[in-house]
Design an enzyme around this catalytic site. Structure first.
Site, short mmCIF file in Angstrom:
data_model
loop_
_atom_site.label_atom_id
_atom_site.label_comp_id
_atom_site.label_asym_id
_atom_site.label_seq_id
_atom_site.Cartn_x
_atom_site.Cartn_y
_atom_site.Cartn_z
N TYR A 144 -2.60 18.24 19.76
CA TYR A 144 -1.84 17.58 18.99
C TYR A 144 -1.96 15.64 20.05
CZ TYR A 144 0.67 20.10 16.09
OH TYR A 144 0.67 20.65 14.55
N GLU A 191 -3.56 24.44 16.05
CA GLU A 191 -2.95 23.16 15.37
C GLU A 191 -3.90 22.55 15.90
OE1 GLU A 191 0.97 23.06 15.33
OE2 GLU A 191 1.64 24.54 15.03
N ASN A 219 6.92 26.08 12.93
CA ASN A 219 8.04 26.25 13.76
C ASN A 219 8.65 26.83 13.00
OD1 ASN A 219 7.04 24.82 16.01
ND2 ASN A 219 8.61 22.82 15.73
N ASN A 241 4.73 32.00 16.56
CA ASN A 241 4.40 30.47 17.22
C ASN A 241 5.12 29.89 17.65
OD1 ASN A 241 3.34 27.90 15.37
ND2 ASN A 241 5.20 27.33 15.91
N GLU A 242 4.26 29.58 18.97
CA GLU A 242 4.98 28.35 20.21
C GLU A 242 6.54 28.81 20.82
OE1 GLU A 242 5.26 24.34 18.86
OE2 GLU A 242 2.92 23.89 18.16
N GLU A 302 2.92 24.42 6.24
CA GLU A 302 3.75 25.16 6.32
C GLU A 302 4.67 24.39 5.42
OE1 GLU A 302 6.80 25.03 10.66
OE2 GLU A 302 4.37 23.83 10.17
N GLN A 342 -1.67 18.85 9.52
CA GLN A 342 -1.89 20.07 8.52
C GLN A 342 -2.46 19.36 6.99
OE1 GLN A 342 2.50 21.35 7.13
NE2 GLN A 342 2.46 21.48 9.66
#
Length: 503
Positions: free
Chosen positions: A244, A292, A72, A172-173, A27, A351
């Site tokens: 996470y 992720e 993001n 994304n999200e 990213e 990442q």
């Protein structure tokens, strides 16, 4: 010393091992791109400005796919800014991470990097601040073969052949209030379905990923998946899933049991997707893209972006330094992903470089492997053929978040064609070693090729540029295999691997 047991049976097949399980994520965040994969002034930089020392470690890590450009970041991204002559590209504010993106690296540069790294690209489109037309334009630019303006521009920019990107993330999200262009489930489901239909009009063979929940503790979890999949089920191939973990306060017990939560999260998303399938009377089963996942200490200062008038290029952000304990938790998460290979057929550790990453760099200087590099690289190298379901029995330990957690967790793989297999095992008990007995008799006559263990007497020990091998797997010579039973001792808080072959 506690006793633990498990049996490996080649008949108990979960699914084939999917190579996309071992994906990663790049990213435009912090130093992932700039001074991470790309640094033209670095002594090892190639003609395109990519660090060769980083590329070497990416190949060693065994990464198969890389998701790009966010995250993001993608919800404010104008992809057109990152193509064409570099000197003509505009710098733009990145609202997600309060940074300045010079657009030095864009689609074509990233694609050149994937070819050098030998990885499959996974492209994300902006459905936060943009929509259907911009996604179709990006698809045409990347994959177009007709003599369109975008395909001609790609050729003029140095890429005569189509990039042929097969896997695409539809935003994304979008469930997250932090996301630029955040939407309700209904709003997102509609634009995702419309975008998917339009992209399939260009190429019906694309693999498309709809945004699922960013975490199971969000108030919309469950209902989000149901509403989004009701709109998109016939148009997409995957629903995404993100998670996470970090140590909350001093609660290392719960942290060591993180994979219990990860297992439950996957099971809940599968159940919701299957509920939508039943309601729609659809034939296909929805797959999951866990695109992720990692250990991320979001509570630390390193995760706080700049503020005010400070809009730096590639600031130091999310540069967690990982411990031996973190590596064990990451290894356990890989076990969970493989165990669910019947439904989780793609995944991306977030990442790749510098930003919550297995690979760290110094600008202009050294590169080194973080502790979490090792379980990923070993799993990617060893897991082949079919995933086998195993059910270890062991003592448990109490946790505040997950109840009583079994000390030993494991997964096995077996490749009947080559006669090779692997065991990936963690002892997540915070204090006690485990004597593990593994019944391999159902595999026939096998021998141990190599056994390794990652463990450190200080579970918070980490690797640094000055001590890059402080925490690393050690080859063992104390593993025994007699009468079809493999025996080894697992230290507390450890990750172990055993490679097998037919004798």
């Amino acid at each position: 010393m506690a006793n633990a047991r498990l049996t490996v049976d080649p008949e108990l097949v979960v699914s084939p091992v999917h190579r996309r399980t071992f994906g990663s994520f790049v990213e435009h965040l912090g130093r992932c791109v700039y001074t991470g994969i790309h640094e033209p002034t670095h002594p090892t930089a190639d003609e395109d400005g990519f660090r060769q020392d980083v590329l070497d470690l990416v190949r060693e890590l065994g990464v198969t796919t890389v998701r790009y450009p966010g995250g993001n970041f993608v919800s404010g991204y104008r992809w057109e800014d990152g193509v064409g002559p570099v000197e003509d590209r505009p710098a733009r504010l990145d609202l997600a991470w309060h940074s300045l993106d010079p657009n030095t690296v864009g689609v074509d540069e990233f694609m050149r990097w994937t070819r050098k790294a030998g990885v499959e690209p996974m492209m994300a489109v902006n459905l936060g601040t943009r929509g259907v037309l911009e996604a179709v334009d990006l698809l045409d630019y990347c994959n177009g073969t007709a003599p369109t303006a975008w395909a001609k521009q790609r050729a003029a920019n140095g890429s005569a052949e189509p990039h042929n990107i097969r896997m695409w993330c539809l935003g994304n999200e979008m469930d997250g209030p932090w996301q630029t262009g955040h939407k309700t489930a209904h709003e997102y489901g509609r634009i995702a379905a419309e975008t998917a239909r339009a992209m399939r009009q260009v190429d019906p063979t694309l693999e498309l990923v709809a945004c699922g929940s960013s975490a199971p503790d969000l108030p919309t979890f469950g209902s989000w998946e149901r509403e989004v999949l009701t709109e998109t089920y016939d148009q997409v191939d995957y629903i995404s899933i993100h998670r996470y973990y970090e140590i909350k306060g001093e609660d290392t017990h719960s942290f060591l049991g993180s994979a219990v939560d990860m297992d439950a999260f996957i099971d809940d998303v599968v159940a919701t997707a299957d509920g939508v399938r039943a309601a729609l009377k659809a034939e296909k089963r929805m797959m999951l893209s866990f695109d992720e996942w990692n250990v991320w200490y979001q509570s630390r200062a390193a995760s706080v972006p700049p503020a005010g008038d400070d809009w730096p290029v590639a600031p130091v952000l999310l540069e967690d330094r990982y411990s031996a304990m973190d590596a064990v938790v990451v290894g356990n998460m890989l076990i969970t992903l493989l165990r669910h290979s019947d439904r989780v057929t793609a995944a991306s550790q977030a990442q790749l470089v510098n930003v919550i990453a297995p690979i760290m760099t110094e600008p202009g200087g050294r590169v080194w492997k973080q502790t979490i590099f090792h379980p990923f690289a070993q799993a990617a190298a060893l897991a082949k053929g079919s995933v086998l379901r195993v059910a270890p029995t062991s003592e448990t330990f109490p946790t505040a978040q997950h109840g009583d957690v079994p000390a030993v967790d494991a997964v096995a793989t077996w490749d009947e064609e080559t006669g090779t297999g692997a065991l990936l095992v963690v002892n997540r008990h915070p204090e006690n070693a485990q004597d593990l007995a593994i019944d391999l008799s159902r595999l026939g006559d096998v021998r141990v090729v190599e056994a390794t263990t990652l463990h450190h007497d200080d579970p918070f020990a980490a690797n640094t540029a000055d001590a890059p091998d402080e925490v690393a797997p050690v080859v063992r010579d104390d593993v025994t295999l007699e009468d079809g039973t493999l025996s080894l001792t697992l230290p507390a808080i450890s990750w172990s691997t055993v490679a097998l072959t037919r004798a």
